[in-house]
Design a protein around this motif. Structure first.
Motif, PDB file in Angstrom:
ATOM      1  N   GLY A 106      -5.296   6.783   0.481  1.00  0.00           N
ATOM      2  CA  GLY A 106      -4.086   7.038   1.229  1.00  0.00           C
ATOM      3  C   GLY A 106      -3.841   6.015   2.308  1.00  0.00           C
ATOM      4  O   GLY A 106      -4.465   4.956   2.349  1.00  0.00           O
ATOM      5  N   TRP A 107      -2.934   6.386   3.170  1.00  0.00           N
ATOM      6  CA  TRP A 107      -2.531   5.563   4.303  1.00  0.00           C
ATOM      7  C   TRP A 107      -2.846   6.309   5.581  1.00  0.00           C
ATOM      8  O   TRP A 107      -2.868   7.529   5.614  1.00  0.00           O
ATOM      9  N   THR A 108      -3.044   5.557   6.647  1.00  0.00           N
ATOM     10  CA  THR A 108      -3.130   6.166   7.963  1.00  0.00           C
ATOM     11  C   THR A 108      -2.186   5.414   8.891  1.00  0.00           C
ATOM     12  O   THR A 108      -2.024   4.204   8.777  1.00  0.00           O
ATOM     13  N   VAL A 109      -1.533   6.137   9.750  1.00  0.00           N
ATOM     14  CA  VAL A 109      -0.565   5.535  10.654  1.00  0.00           C
ATOM     15  C   VAL A 109      -1.309   4.893  11.827  1.00  0.00           C
ATOM     16  O   VAL A 109      -2.357   5.362  12.251  1.00  0.00           O
ATOM     17  N   ARG A 141      -8.038  12.073  -7.064  1.00  0.00           N
ATOM     18  CA  ARG A 141      -6.581  11.952  -7.151  1.00  0.00           C
ATOM     19  C   ARG A 141      -6.039  12.285  -5.767  1.00  0.00           C
ATOM     20  O   ARG A 141      -6.435  13.278  -5.167  1.00  0.00           O
ATOM     21  N   SER A 142      -5.152  11.453  -5.259  1.00  0.00           N
ATOM     22  CA  SER A 142      -4.607  11.741  -3.932  1.00  0.00           C
ATOM     23  C   SER A 142      -3.155  11.306  -3.848  1.00  0.00           C
ATOM     24  O   SER A 142      -2.670  10.506  -4.644  1.00  0.00           O
ATOM     25  N   ILE A 143      -2.484  11.864  -2.852  1.00  0.00           N
ATOM     26  CA  ILE A 143      -1.089  11.517  -2.564  1.00  0.00           C
ATOM     27  C   ILE A 143      -0.982  11.305  -1.061  1.00  0.00           C
ATOM     28  O   ILE A 143      -1.581  12.034  -0.269  1.00  0.00           O
ATOM     29  N   SER A 144      -0.239  10.275  -0.682  1.00  0.00           N
ATOM     30  CA  SER A 144      -0.111   9.934   0.725  1.00  0.00           C
ATOM     31  C   SER A 144       1.204   9.200   0.914  1.00  0.00           C
ATOM     32  O   SER A 144       1.762   8.662  -0.035  1.00  0.00           O
ATOM     33  N   GLY A 145       1.695   9.159   2.124  1.00  0.00           N
ATOM     34  CA  GLY A 145       2.922   8.437   2.401  1.00  0.00           C
ATOM     35  C   GLY A 145       3.048   8.143   3.876  1.00  0.00           C
ATOM     36  O   GLY A 145       2.267   8.632   4.687  1.00  0.00           O
ATOM     37  N   PHE A 146       4.000   7.305   4.209  1.00  0.00           N
ATOM     38  CA  PHE A 146       4.264   7.010   5.611  1.00  0.00           C
ATOM     39  C   PHE A 146       5.705   6.588   5.775  1.00  0.00           C
ATOM     40  O   PHE A 146       6.356   6.178   4.814  1.00  0.00           O
ATOM     41  N   ALA A 147       6.196   6.693   6.977  1.00  0.00           N
ATOM     42  CA  ALA A 147       7.555   6.253   7.300  1.00  0.00           C
ATOM     43  C   ALA A 147       7.465   5.287   8.469  1.00  0.00           C
ATOM     44  O   ALA A 147       6.990   5.628   9.530  1.00  0.00           O
ATOM     45  N   ASP A 148       7.833   4.049   8.234  1.00  0.00           N
ATOM     46  CA  ASP A 148       7.957   3.087   9.329  1.00  0.00           C
ATOM     47  C   ASP A 148       9.289   2.370   9.160  1.00  0.00           C
ATOM     48  O   ASP A 148      10.302   2.883   9.561  1.00  0.00           O
ATOM     49  N   SER A 149       9.308   1.239   8.489  1.00  0.00           N
ATOM     50  CA  SER A 149      10.588   0.567   8.237  1.00  0.00           C
ATOM     51  C   SER A 149      11.283   1.151   7.007  1.00  0.00           C
ATOM     52  O   SER A 149      12.385   0.761   6.673  1.00  0.00           O
ATOM     53  N   GLY A 150      10.635   2.080   6.335  1.00  0.00           N
ATOM     54  CA  GLY A 150      11.200   2.750   5.173  1.00  0.00           C
ATOM     55  C   GLY A 150      10.333   3.952   4.843  1.00  0.00           C
ATOM     56  O   GLY A 150       9.339   4.214   5.507  1.00  0.00           O
ATOM     57  N   ASN A 151      10.716   4.694   3.869  1.00  0.00           N
ATOM     58  CA  ASN A 151       9.917   5.835   3.446  1.00  0.00           C
ATOM     59  C   ASN A 151       9.078   5.399   2.257  1.00  0.00           C
ATOM     60  O   ASN A 151       9.615   4.941   1.251  1.00  0.00           O
ATOM     61  N   ASN A 152       7.776   5.527   2.374  1.00  0.00           N
ATOM     62  CA  ASN A 152       6.860   5.051   1.354  1.00  0.00           C
ATOM     63  C   ASN A 152       5.953   6.182   0.918  1.00  0.00           C
ATOM     64  O   ASN A 152       5.449   6.942   1.746  1.00  0.00           O
ATOM     65  N   ALA A 153       5.723   6.279  -0.377  1.00  0.00           N
ATOM     66  CA  ALA A 153       4.813   7.273  -0.920  1.00  0.00           C
ATOM     67  C   ALA A 153       3.933   6.594  -1.960  1.00  0.00           C
ATOM     68  O   ALA A 153       4.384   5.683  -2.665  1.00  0.00           O
ATOM     69  N   SER A 154       2.680   7.017  -2.036  1.00  0.00           N
ATOM     70  CA  SER A 154       1.754   6.429  -2.988  1.00  0.00           C
ATOM     71  C   SER A 154       0.922   7.508  -3.650  1.00  0.00           C
ATOM     72  O   SER A 154       0.565   8.507  -3.022  1.00  0.00           O
TER      73      SER A 154
END
Length: 191
Positions: A106-109, A141-154
Motif C-alpha cells: 500500500g501507500w502511506t501519506v 492481497r491488499s488495496i490502498s489509495g491516496f489523494a494528493d494531486s489526484g485520487n489514486n488507488a492501487s
C-alpha cells in the motif's frame, strides 16, 4: 436473503457472519517508529485460516511524498514476488517484480499532508498450497489509495516463498519512520 455487501463493506467483511472475523491485536503508536512487528502470530492466530490487517498509516517525513508500505513475513528478507495495479481516474499502470526484499502492500501519506490525515490500507494474508502439494505458502492481497494531486488507488498482490507466518513486519520505503498515532489491527478469518 440478506443483501450482498458491496464496496468498502465487502472489503471490511460486512455480511460475512458474526464469527467470520475476530479481532486479535491492535497497536497504536505513541511516538515515531521505524517499523511495526507483530510476533507469535502462529500461536495468536492458530485457530484461523487467514488474517486481515487494517492499517491507518502516516509517515514521519515532512514532505508531501507518498511512500510505499511494505510487509515481510516470518522475518524473511528475500524471495518475495509482487504485482501492483494502479489507477488515478484517467490512466492505469501495472508493474511487478520477483525476488524482492518485501511485498508492497500500500501507500502511506507523508507528514506534510493535511493534519491528522492517515492513509487506509486493507491487507489479507492467505494460505495457499505450493505446487508440490507438500507445503503452504503465504499469499497477500491488499488495496490502498491516496489523494494528493489526484485520487489514486492501487491493488497489490504478493507471494512469500516461505511457509511460516509467525510474524509480520511492516515498514515504509527508505527507512522512513511511521508517525505517531499510526494504527494497525489484525483480525483472524475463520474458514
Amino acid at each position: 436473503m440478506a443483501p450482498l455487501p458491496l464496496g468498502i463493506l465487502a472489503l471490511a467483511g460486512a455480511g460475512a457472519g458474526a464469527a467470520a472475523f475476530d479481532h486479535l491485536v491492535t497497536t497504536t503508536l505513541s511516538s515515531n517508529t521505524n517499523d511495526i512487528t507483530f510476533s507469535n502470530l502462529d500461536t495468536l492466530a492458530a485457530d484461523y485460516a487467514h488474517l486481515r490487517v487494517m492499517m491507518f498509516t502516516r509517515s514521519a517525513t515532512g514532505n508531501y511524498q507518498n511512500d510505499y508500505l511494505n510487509v515481510q513475513i516470518a522475518g524473511g528478507t528475500s524471495n518475495y514476488d509482487r504485482t501492483e495495479l494502479s489507477g488515478n481516474g484517467t490512466s492505469v499502470a501495472a508493474e511487478g517484480a520477483n525476488n524482492q526484499s518485501a511485498i508492497r502492500i500500500g501507500w502511506t501519506v507523508a507528514n506534510g499532508a493535511q493534519a491528522n490525515y492517515f492513509n487506509g490500507t486493507i491487507m489479507d494474508l492467505y494460505n495457499r498450497a505450493d505446487s508440490s502439494g507438500t507445503g503452504v505458502k503465504k499469499t497477500v492481497r491488499s488495496i490502498s489509495g491516496f489523494a494528493d494531486s489526484g485520487n489514486n488507488a492501487s491493488l497489490f498482490t504478493g507471494v512469500s516463498n516461505g511457509t511460516s507466518a509467525n510474524s509480520l513486519k511492516f515498514f515504509i520505503d527508505a527507512g522512513t519512520p511511521f508517525a505517531s498515532k499510526t494504527q494497525i489491527s489484525i483480525y483472524g478469518i475463520r474458514g
